[in-house]
Design a protein around this motif. Structure first.
Motif, mmCIF file in Angstrom:
data_model
loop_
_atom_site.group_PDB
_atom_site.id
_atom_site.type_symbol
_atom_site.label_atom_id
_atom_site.label_comp_id
_atom_site.label_asym_id
_atom_site.label_seq_id
_atom_site.Cartn_x
_atom_site.Cartn_y
_atom_site.Cartn_z
ATOM 1 N N ALA A 15 -5.169 5.065 0.820
ATOM 2 C CA ALA A 15 -4.113 4.098 0.504
ATOM 3 C C ALA A 15 -4.373 3.490 -0.865
ATOM 4 O O ALA A 15 -5.481 3.026 -1.152
ATOM 5 C CB ALA A 15 -4.053 3.018 1.576
ATOM 6 N N SER A 33 0.585 5.808 -0.226
ATOM 7 C CA SER A 33 -0.325 6.943 -0.039
ATOM 8 C C SER A 33 -0.799 7.450 -1.389
ATOM 9 O O SER A 33 0.011 7.723 -2.285
ATOM 10 C CB SER A 33 0.384 8.077 0.716
ATOM 11 O OG SER A 33 0.788 7.623 1.984
ATOM 12 N N ALA A 73 0.847 -1.197 0.000
ATOM 13 C CA ALA A 73 0.000 0.000 0.000
ATOM 14 C C ALA A 73 0.872 1.232 0.000
ATOM 15 O O ALA A 73 1.934 1.272 0.641
ATOM 16 C CB ALA A 73 -0.924 0.002 1.213
#
Length: 1017
Positions: free
Chosen positions: A750, A744, A742
């Protein structure tokens, strides 16, 4: 009447077509017929073009066009009158007198030059006249100054023209001294007589470069092609090409010729005329086995390929069914101009070749179908698939394979809503759930082409099954066969009595609980059959035995050697592919009248029988399911041969109550298997969705899962946790395994992406349980990869899931291990299996050192495959390792498929670049496992090793040989090859050859294509 037109230099010249027959001078009068030749006693007739024979409008270029008109030149009265008229007009206009002297700069005709007759001035626009074909080219030269100029440059004179150029007259300048020394005089004109003579002679001499016949044929062909193309284009827009359910009549004729089907059943016509079909809605249709479901699907596939010009995907449950369907539809592809591509085992290209000129029908197994859809999604080409057809839709409830099928359909539904999905299935108890999942309509019918009567046998009595009655069984009759005491002990279930009522004149299938029981039943029946059975089709059975022996390189199964002369055989997974194919063909043709088989035959290719006997209500140790029972008894009754089909279930007193529930129970329900085996399906689906960029966040993954069959059945299948919780949990597990990560996102959320290993895992369709082990094995292999032997590579592609099915024979293990070269033994020690370990196990001694049993057993299977690659003799290898030849065959086919998966896995990881070329060749060798010269022939669908050897010996050594073979000659040169089989082989070879040629052409076109991102100036 204008029959054609020609053009040159942008000017159209109309051309009249007249009869090419020589006109009789004394027949039809015209204004040009000399007076002395006219017959006063004949009535005047005028010949018009419409009155001439239409088949005789054209004349050859060599014909004498002036035969019958030569009297014009000799007719002094007519010519004299003509000259008088011309002279009078000349005097009136005084056109020849010019009082002014001629200067050097003047550009006008004078002196001895002759001008054409003044009559031509009345026709200033030559293009308005109709010319005969002999004058057409000449007139084009006149009207096209550029052609005249080119003629002058080539040293040709244009002065000899018979037709005046009134509009573009170019006077020819005389020499300077001639002009200065001579006074201008009147310009003399050619007389009309000279002009007519000259025009006719010039026209006759001028030959057209293109024959009139060719021009007319070209015009007719152009018009027909134009009309046909307009018709096809308009029809394609409407999705209708003809009277056969929107298809051309040719399709109906092909179905009749290739399948022998004269007409469709009423239910098939109703189904094809459903509004849901016409409006391209998703559809599930359910009928009993042998009801004719497949033909409806094939017609819909043809319509998608021919009318909508879209590709189609047909998903079948087994490799054998894929191969059978490829052979059956190859002939349709050749005739109707579409490609038939096989995706089964290690066959198939990802993504498929993008074809510009034709559409493709992809025939796949469940696993290969999923990989194909993934590759199309990644290439942004899923919209090319206009139709997806799933046979045996109830396979959605079949463990891990059902999970893969659900993943495939869910992706198609989510990404490309314009793709139509058609599902064929036996009757299901919860068809509504499948309708909700597929957003489909349902059509159900209980039609069977042959009536089915179900019976059970208890002791020596036969009872008819009546599910609606309280007792469920109604007494029918007693068995009349007389048993001796010894025979009664050997056959307590009276199988011999049941089969001899129908064989050898009719066919019979006996479904047994185990593979060993199949062989025992076939052998037992033969012991008590009359010798008359040996005489039935004796020669053909002898040929079958010879072919079975040849397929085993001289080895023949002793059970088959004993049973085939009586017309009996067994059929289960213990047979090799060649043996199974030979047995199936012999049964279909009537050479064999009875097969003792396992339940897998009921789910495989269609082999119907007059009578079906269920040896017991068990499959292995499990009691029969309702769906399995219906599938087996559904094989009873051969359409077009039998008026009725019979099924007899043999039961014992202890099973009576359970069988009563079995025959009267409703159909089982089909449930999602995404949570099967530790939620492997859910994990794999989540990984591929993220890897393909179908979903990029947790919310999107949850949204996708809400459109699966699992979501429809959430209340029944997700007892402890909700589907959303399970989805979030699966994402976390994938993160822990290092398959996704994941990051940002731009909006603060996410964003999910796959890792390198994650991408390799879903691209290679590798089981999540083994992806980390596979990566570790491949990485370790690079440290000391053995290249002078296939053993190391074979070990790396030996399937992990087959290891548990093998228990090594330690003496055999040691014997084969000791035959390895020192380098190979060193490689085995590196893997963790030293010679000392194998020797101690063979001697029965205990081993204190901890050894990974997975590695030990996997290496044992690798030794089996290695021996097979070196010898290509399955029989000898199976004897050497004391394994059934069926298991060795399964090991080989599974290894070739897994090798293909490992190849795709390594292609996504840069550090494994060295494996690419090595595994490509190994995949090819494992797929066919024959001598190299036979591989091109075995690439043809349905051609096994034995048939390949026969074809090679007959002189058909390449794919091109087979593709261009005459089926009639093939039947004569290859022993025991039927005409239908020969046609299928040739059609399949043609299809494969065309597929390879088009792939090369597409590659060629792509290389020459102008890059779309080419920098501009």
């Amino acid at each position: 009447m204008n029959a054609g037109s020609g053009s040159s230099g942008g000017i159209s010249v109309k051309r009249s077509s007249w009869s090419c027959k020589k006109r009789v001078r004394d027949g039809v009068r015209s204004n040009f017929t000399p007076a002395k030749k006219k017959l006063s006693n004949l009535p005047e007739k005028h010949c018009s073009p419409a009155e001439t024979n239409p088949e005789e409008k054209c004349c050859s270029d060599d014909e004498d066009l002036f035969d019958g008109y030569d009297s014009i030149i000799g007719d002094s009265s007519f010519l004299a009158k003509l000259e008088d008229v011309e002279q009078k007009a000349e005097e009136d206009q005084n056109v020849c007198f010019d009082p002014h002297p001629v200067k050097n700069s003047d550009k006008q005709c004078c002196g001895d030059e002759l001008t054409d007759s003044i009559f031509t001035e009345d026709f200033p626009d030559a293009s308005l006249r109709d010319f005969p074909s002999s004058q057409l080219e000449f007139q084009q030269d006149v009207l096209n100054p550029e052609r005249q100029d080119s003629s002058l440059r080539m040293g040709l004179s244009t002065e000899s023209t018979s037709t005046p150029d009134v509009k573009h007259c170019k006077p020819v300048s005389a020499p300077a001294e001639s002009v200065n020394n001579k006074k201008p005089g009147p310009r003399a004109r050619r007389s009309m007589t000279d002009q007519l003579k000259r025009a006719m002679l010039e026209n006759a001499a001028a030959s057209s470069r293109i024959s009139k016949t060719a021009l007319q044929k070209e015009a007719v062909m152009s018009e027909e092609i134009s009309v046909a193309m307009q018709t096809i284009e308009s029809a394609c827009k409407d999705g209708d090409l003809g009277p056969f359910f929107g298809l051309p009549s040719k399709v109906k004729d092909l179905i009749m010729r290739l399948k022998g089907i004269q007409d469709l059943y009423d239910w098939q016509k109703v189904c094809l005329d459903l509004d849901s079909v016409k409006q391209r809605k998703n559809l599930i249709y359910s009928l009993p086995t042998s009801g004719g479901k497949t033909l409806v699907a094939e017609i819909l596939i043809f319509k998608e390929l021919l009318c909508r010009r879209k590709d189609a995907l047909l998903i079948l449950p087994y490799v054998a069914l894929v191969q059978e369907k490829v052979r059956g539809l190859a002939s349709f592809g050749i005739e109707l101009d579409f490609m038939v591509e096989e995706y089964a085992g290690s066959k198939g290209r990802f993504p498929p070749v993008k074809r510009r000129s034709s559409n493709s029908l992809y025939i796949t197994t469940i696993e290969k179908g999923h990989s194909l859809v993934n590759s199309l999604i990644e290439a942004n080409r899923l919209d090319n698939i206009g139709l997806v057809v799933v046979d045996e839709l109830h396979m959605l409830g079949d463990g891990s394979r059902g999970a893969i099928l659900e993943m495939t359909l869910a992706k198609v539904l989510y990404i490309n809503k314009s793709t139509q999905i058609i599902g064929m299935s036996a009757t299901l108890g919860n068809i509504g759930d499948l309708q909700s999942f597929l957003r489909a309509e349902n059509y159900t019918n209980d039609f069977r082409p042959v009536e089915l009567k179900e019976y059970v046998k208890l002791r020596d009595s036969i009872y008819e099954v009546k599910p609606k009655e309280e007792e469920c069984f109604r007494f029918s009759r007693l068995l009349a066969f007389k048993y001796s005491s010894g025979m009664q002990k050997m056959d307590p279930d009276h199988i011999i009595a049941l089969v001899t009522e129908v064989i050898p004149k009719q066919s019979c299938l006996i479904f047994c609980a185990t593979k060993k029981n199949c062989e025992n039943v076939a052998g037992m029946i033969c012991k008590y059959l009359h010798t008359d059975f040996l005489m039935h089709r004796e020669g053909e059975k002898a040929t079958l035995l010879a072919e079975l022996r040849n397929s085993g390189n001289g080895s023949l199964c002793p059970v088959l050697q004993r049973t085939v002369p009586f017309g009996l055989a067994y059929h289960h997974s213990g047979l090799t592919s060649d043996e199974r194919k030979l047995v199936e063909e012999a049964y279909s043709s009537g050479v064999l009248c009875l097969l003792a088989c396992t339940s897998t035959l009921a789910a495989g290719i269609n082999l119907p029988a007059r009578r079906v006997i269920l040896r017991s209500p068990y499959v292995g140790i499990d009691f029969l399911k309702r769906s399995q029972y219906k599938q087996m008894v559904g094989r009873a009754g051969r359409a077009g041969i039998d008026s009725v089909g019979e099924s007899i279930l043999i039961l014992q007193d202890r099973d009576k109550d359970m069988v009563r529930k079995l025959v009267s129970a409703p159909m089982e329900k089909c449930y999602s298997n995404l949570l099967h085996d530790g939620s492997k399906g859910l994990l794999s689906l989540t990984l591929s969705l993220i890897g393909l960029n179908v979903t990029q966040s947790e919310e999107q993954v949850v949204d996708f899962m809400s459109r699966t069959l699992l979501s429809v059945q959430e209340t029944q299948t997700c007892q402890q946790k909700s589907l959303k919780e399970l989805t979030v949990e699966s994402i976390e597990i994938l993160k822990q395994k290092g398959l996704i990560e994941a990051s940002s996102g731009a909006a603060g959320g996410a964003s999910l992406q796959v890792t390198r290993i994650g991408r390799a895992t879903y691209k290679g369709s590798v089981d999540l349980s083994y992806c980390d082990v596979l990566y570790r094995d491949l990485s370790k292999g690079l440290e000391g990869l053995l290249l002078n032997s296939f053993l190391h590579l074979v070990y790396l592609v030996t399937p992990y899931d087959l290891v548990s099915q093998c228990k090594p024979d330690w003496m055999i293990y040691y014997t084969q291990f000791s035959k390895l070269s020192p380098a190979e033994q060193k490689m085995a020690a590196t893997l963790g299996v030293p010679e000392s370990f194998v020797a101690r196990k063979a001697a029965g001694q205990s081993v204190r050192k901890n050894v990974d049993n997975l590695v030990v057993n996997r290496l044992y299977l690798a030794l089996v495959l290695y021996s097979l690659l070196r010898e290509t003799d399955l029989w000898s290898v199976s004897d050497r390792f004391q394994m059934t030849r069926g298991f060795v065959q399964t090991l080989l086919s599974s290894s070739s498929a897994f090798c293909s998966c490992v190849l795709h896995f390594t292609e996504e990881l840069e550090e494994f670049w060295a494996y690419k070329a090595l595994l490509s060749e190994l995949t090819r060798r494992l797929t066919y496992c024959v001598q190299a010269e036979l591989i091109p022939l075995m690439e043809v669908s349905g051609v096994m090793e034995l048939r390949a050897k026969q074809l090679y010996s007959a002189g058909y050594k390449t794919l091109a040989h087979l593709a261009n073979a005459d089926p009639n000659v093939l039947v004569k040169k290859v022993e025991n090859l039927f005409k239908k089989q020969a046609n299928q082989i040739v059609a399949s070879a043609k299809m494969l050859l065309q597929e390879k040629a088009e792939a090369l052409q597409e590659e060629f076109d792509d290389l020459l294509m102008l890059p779309i991102d080419l920098p501009a100036e």
